[in-house]
Design a protein around this motif. Structure first.
Motif, PDB file in Angstrom:
ATOM      1  N   LEU A  52       0.799  -1.224   0.000  1.00  0.00           N
ATOM      2  CA  LEU A  52       0.000   0.000   0.000  1.00  0.00           C
ATOM      3  C   LEU A  52       0.833   1.276   0.000  1.00  0.00           C
ATOM      4  O   LEU A  52       0.362   2.325  -0.417  1.00  0.00           O
ATOM      5  N   GLY A  53       2.057   1.216   0.519  1.00  0.00           N
ATOM      6  CA  GLY A  53       2.830   2.440   0.695  1.00  0.00           C
ATOM      7  C   GLY A  53       2.249   3.322   1.782  1.00  0.00           C
ATOM      8  O   GLY A  53       2.404   4.543   1.755  1.00  0.00           O
ATOM      9  N   ARG A  54       1.566   2.714   2.746  1.00  0.00           N
ATOM     10  CA  ARG A  54       0.897   3.439   3.822  1.00  0.00           C
ATOM     11  C   ARG A  54       1.344   2.924   5.181  1.00  0.00           C
ATOM     12  O   ARG A  54       1.877   1.815   5.302  1.00  0.00           O
ATOM     13  N   ALA A  55       1.090   3.740   6.205  1.00  0.00           N
ATOM     14  CA  ALA A  55       1.210   3.308   7.589  1.00  0.00           C
ATOM     15  C   ALA A  55      -0.192   2.967   8.070  1.00  0.00           C
ATOM     16  O   ALA A  55      -1.113   3.771   7.915  1.00  0.00           O
ATOM     17  N   LEU A  56      -0.355   1.801   8.652  1.00  0.00           N
ATOM     18  CA  LEU A  56      -1.677   1.372   9.064  1.00  0.00           C
ATOM     19  C   LEU A  56      -1.976   1.742  10.514  1.00  0.00           C
ATOM     20  O   LEU A  56      -2.987   2.372  10.799  1.00  0.00           O
ATOM     21  N   ILE A  57      -1.100   1.335  11.422  1.00  0.00           N
ATOM     22  CA  ILE A  57      -1.267   1.639  12.841  1.00  0.00           C
ATOM     23  C   ILE A  57      -0.296   2.745  13.223  1.00  0.00           C
ATOM     24  O   ILE A  57       0.814   2.816  12.700  1.00  0.00           O
ATOM     25  N   ASP A  58      -0.703   3.631  14.131  1.00  0.00           N
ATOM     26  CA  ASP A  58       0.096   4.772  14.593  1.00  0.00           C
ATOM     27  C   ASP A  58       1.564   4.383  14.787  1.00  0.00           C
ATOM     28  O   ASP A  58       1.887   3.506  15.588  1.00  0.00           O
ATOM     29  N   GLN A 122      -2.979  14.019  -0.392  1.00  0.00           N
ATOM     30  CA  GLN A 122      -2.570  12.637  -0.171  1.00  0.00           C
ATOM     31  C   GLN A 122      -1.500  12.282  -1.186  1.00  0.00           C
ATOM     32  O   GLN A 122      -1.802  12.188  -2.374  1.00  0.00           O
ATOM     33  N   PRO A 123      -0.248  12.089  -0.760  1.00  0.00           N
ATOM     34  CA  PRO A 123       0.271  12.198   0.587  1.00  0.00           C
ATOM     35  C   PRO A 123       0.262  13.647   1.091  1.00  0.00           C
ATOM     36  O   PRO A 123       0.223  14.577   0.291  1.00  0.00           O
ATOM     37  N   ALA A 124       0.340  13.802   2.410  1.00  0.00           N
ATOM     38  CA  ALA A 124       0.393  15.136   2.997  1.00  0.00           C
ATOM     39  C   ALA A 124       1.708  15.829   2.625  1.00  0.00           C
ATOM     40  O   ALA A 124       2.678  15.183   2.223  1.00  0.00           O
ATOM     41  N   ARG A 125       1.707  17.167   2.759  1.00  0.00           N
ATOM     42  CA  ARG A 125       2.877  17.925   2.332  1.00  0.00           C
ATOM     43  C   ARG A 125       3.251  18.967   3.380  1.00  0.00           C
ATOM     44  O   ARG A 125       2.392  19.503   4.078  1.00  0.00           O
ATOM     45  N   ILE A 126       4.540  19.239   3.461  1.00  0.00           N
ATOM     46  CA  ILE A 126       5.041  20.395   4.192  1.00  0.00           C
ATOM     47  C   ILE A 126       5.275  21.483   3.149  1.00  0.00           C
ATOM     48  O   ILE A 126       6.100  21.320   2.247  1.00  0.00           O
ATOM     49  N   VAL A 127       4.534  22.569   3.264  1.00  0.00           N
ATOM     50  CA  VAL A 127       4.586  23.634   2.257  1.00  0.00           C
ATOM     51  C   VAL A 127       5.233  24.872   2.868  1.00  0.00           C
ATOM     52  O   VAL A 127       4.792  25.375   3.907  1.00  0.00           O
ATOM     53  N   LEU A 128       6.276  25.354   2.236  1.00  0.00           N
ATOM     54  CA  LEU A 128       6.962  26.548   2.715  1.00  0.00           C
ATOM     55  C   LEU A 128       6.089  27.775   2.516  1.00  0.00           C
ATOM     56  O   LEU A 128       5.501  27.974   1.449  1.00  0.00           O
ATOM     57  N   ALA A 198      -8.253 -11.538  -4.804  1.00  0.00           N
ATOM     58  CA  ALA A 198      -9.317 -10.813  -4.122  1.00  0.00           C
ATOM     59  C   ALA A 198      -8.749  -9.785  -3.142  1.00  0.00           C
ATOM     60  O   ALA A 198      -9.261  -8.661  -3.041  1.00  0.00           O
ATOM     61  N   SER A 199      -7.686 -10.151  -2.439  1.00  0.00           N
ATOM     62  CA  SER A 199      -7.057  -9.203  -1.510  1.00  0.00           C
ATOM     63  C   SER A 199      -6.513  -8.001  -2.265  1.00  0.00           C
ATOM     64  O   SER A 199      -6.672  -6.852  -1.844  1.00  0.00           O
ATOM     65  N   GLU A 200      -5.862  -8.261  -3.384  1.00  0.00           N
ATOM     66  CA  GLU A 200      -5.277  -7.159  -4.161  1.00  0.00           C
ATOM     67  C   GLU A 200      -6.352  -6.203  -4.654  1.00  0.00           C
ATOM     68  O   GLU A 200      -6.148  -4.979  -4.650  1.00  0.00           O
ATOM     69  N   GLN A 201      -7.493  -6.715  -5.064  1.00  0.00           N
ATOM     70  CA  GLN A 201      -8.553  -5.839  -5.554  1.00  0.00           C
ATOM     71  C   GLN A 201      -9.105  -4.949  -4.444  1.00  0.00           C
ATOM     72  O   GLN A 201      -9.492  -3.804  -4.688  1.00  0.00           O
ATOM     73  N   LEU A 202      -9.162  -5.478  -3.227  1.00  0.00           N
ATOM     74  CA  LEU A 202      -9.623  -4.670  -2.100  1.00  0.00           C
ATOM     75  C   LEU A 202      -8.603  -3.595  -1.728  1.00  0.00           C
ATOM     76  O   LEU A 202      -8.962  -2.480  -1.336  1.00  0.00           O
ATOM     77  N   LEU A 203      -7.327  -3.913  -1.879  1.00  0.00           N
ATOM     78  CA  LEU A 203      -6.278  -2.993  -1.459  1.00  0.00           C
ATOM     79  C   LEU A 203      -5.948  -1.926  -2.497  1.00  0.00           C
ATOM     80  O   LEU A 203      -5.558  -0.811  -2.143  1.00  0.00           O
ATOM     81  N   ARG A 204      -6.101  -2.263  -3.768  1.00  0.00           N
ATOM     82  CA  ARG A 204      -5.597  -1.382  -4.818  1.00  0.00           C
ATOM     83  C   ARG A 204      -6.147   0.047  -4.752  1.00  0.00           C
ATOM     84  O   ARG A 204      -5.393   0.992  -4.979  1.00  0.00           O
ATOM     85  N   PRO A 205      -7.433   0.277  -4.409  1.00  0.00           N
ATOM     86  CA  PRO A 205      -7.902   1.673  -4.324  1.00  0.00           C
ATOM     87  C   PRO A 205      -7.213   2.486  -3.236  1.00  0.00           C
ATOM     88  O   PRO A 205      -7.219   3.719  -3.287  1.00  0.00           O
ATOM     89  N   HIS A 206      -6.590   1.816  -2.266  1.00  0.00           N
ATOM     90  CA  HIS A 206      -5.912   2.515  -1.168  1.00  0.00           C
ATOM     91  C   HIS A 206      -4.425   2.717  -1.450  1.00  0.00           C
ATOM     92  O   HIS A 206      -3.735   3.370  -0.669  1.00  0.00           O
ATOM     93  N   ARG A 207      -3.936   2.172  -2.542  1.00  0.00           N
ATOM     94  CA  ARG A 207      -2.493   2.194  -2.804  1.00  0.00           C
ATOM     95  C   ARG A 207      -2.032   3.598  -3.189  1.00  0.00           C
ATOM     96  O   ARG A 207      -2.709   4.300  -3.949  1.00  0.00           O
ATOM     97  N   VAL A 208      -0.878   3.988  -2.660  1.00  0.00           N
ATOM     98  CA  VAL A 208      -0.309   5.293  -2.982  1.00  0.00           C
ATOM     99  C   VAL A 208       1.108   5.086  -3.513  1.00  0.00           C
ATOM    100  O   VAL A 208       1.773   4.102  -3.205  1.00  0.00           O
ATOM    101  N   TYR A 209       1.549   6.064  -4.289  1.00  0.00           N
ATOM    102  CA  TYR A 209       2.884   6.021  -4.874  1.00  0.00           C
ATOM    103  C   TYR A 209       3.584   7.326  -4.519  1.00  0.00           C
ATOM    104  O   TYR A 209       3.046   8.413  -4.722  1.00  0.00           O
ATOM    105  N   LEU A 210       4.779   7.214  -3.986  1.00  0.00           N
ATOM    106  CA  LEU A 210       5.563   8.386  -3.644  1.00  0.00           C
ATOM    107  C   LEU A 210       6.993   8.159  -4.104  1.00  0.00           C
ATOM    108  O   LEU A 210       7.633   7.196  -3.692  1.00  0.00           O
ATOM    109  N   SER A 211       7.465   9.026  -4.964  1.00  0.00           N
ATOM    110  CA  SER A 211       8.845   8.930  -5.409  1.00  0.00           C
ATOM    111  C   SER A 211       9.769   9.514  -4.351  1.00  0.00           C
ATOM    112  O   SER A 211       9.636  10.680  -3.974  1.00  0.00           O
TER     113      SER A 211
END
Length: 213
Positions: A52-58, A122-128, A198-211
């Motif tokens: 996912l490229g995400r953090a799930l739990i704090d 999404q993803p969040a940003r630090i903006v000067l 089936a797992s991949e189809q459920l997860l794919r809408p939540h997937r993020v990409y960050l270079s």
């Protein structure tokens, strides 16, 4: 550029009881194996190497950069487009601080009054801020360190509680079920390499990409 874990999650996305209920397993004979499958499936999804490229739990991370972004990068059509830093592993809970090594190599904190945390993106940003400038840093790798917390939480509770979307939890449970069903032919660590369809189809809408390059 890179990420370093500071504080790991203090709870699990899927509890043992939830996993056993999904597997319809009443016996305690396979508890350790089920816990191993839950851990393996979660690790495949969570964090900087996860699907996912995400953090799930704090969890708390340090994000390292070599240089601050350039205010005017003319390789982009919009001047100032690079005047922000994307924070990996959404969803962001909070930025705990922006730190940098000054010309003498001493770590300093960049005052939070100089930037805005855009957590609507999404993803969040630090903006000067337009009235501020990025500070000068020593010319070396990892001269900038951003400490942040990320993960799904329900902030309406005090203290905040985990709030991982049900679709993500369902996908992990389905993955655990696949591992458990085929446990005689699988070794955790060697075969956790491909998500069930089936797992991949459920997860794919939540997937993020960050270079991070």
């Amino acid at each position: 550029m890179g990420l370093k874990l500071v504080t790991a999650p203090n709870s699990n996305v899927i509890t043992l009881d939830e996993a056993k209920a999904h597997l319809r397993e009443d016996s305690d004979d396979f508890n350790l194996q089920i816990q191993a499958f839950v851990y393996a499936a979660t690790q495949f999804v969570d964090g900087p190497t996860g699907f996912l490229g995400r953090a799930l739990i704090d969890q708390t991370w340090d994000y390292y950069l070599d240089v601050f972004p350039c205010r005017h990068d003319f390789s982009f059509p919009v001047s100032g487009r690079r005047n922000f830093i994307e924070i990996p592993l959404p969803p962001l809970i909070e930025v705990l601080g922006v730190f940098y090594l000054d010309a003498s190599g001493t770590e300093q904190e960049f005052n939070a009054s100089n930037y805005i945390v855009d957590d609507a993106s999404q993803p969040a940003r630090i903006v000067l801020k337009s009235s501020a400038s990025w500070p000068s840093t020593v010319d070396q790798q990892n001269a900038i360190r951003i400490r942040f917390r990320a993960g799904y939480i329900d902030a309406t509770n005090s203290p905040a509680t985990p709030n991982v979307p049900f679709t993500i939890k369902a996908a992990i449970l389905m993955y655990v079920g696949d591992l458990y069903q085929n446990r005689e032919n699988q070794v955790v660590g060697d075969t956790v390499a491909k998500l069930p369809w089936a797992s991949e189809q459920l997860l794919r809408p939540h997937r993020v990409y960050l270079s991070m390059a």
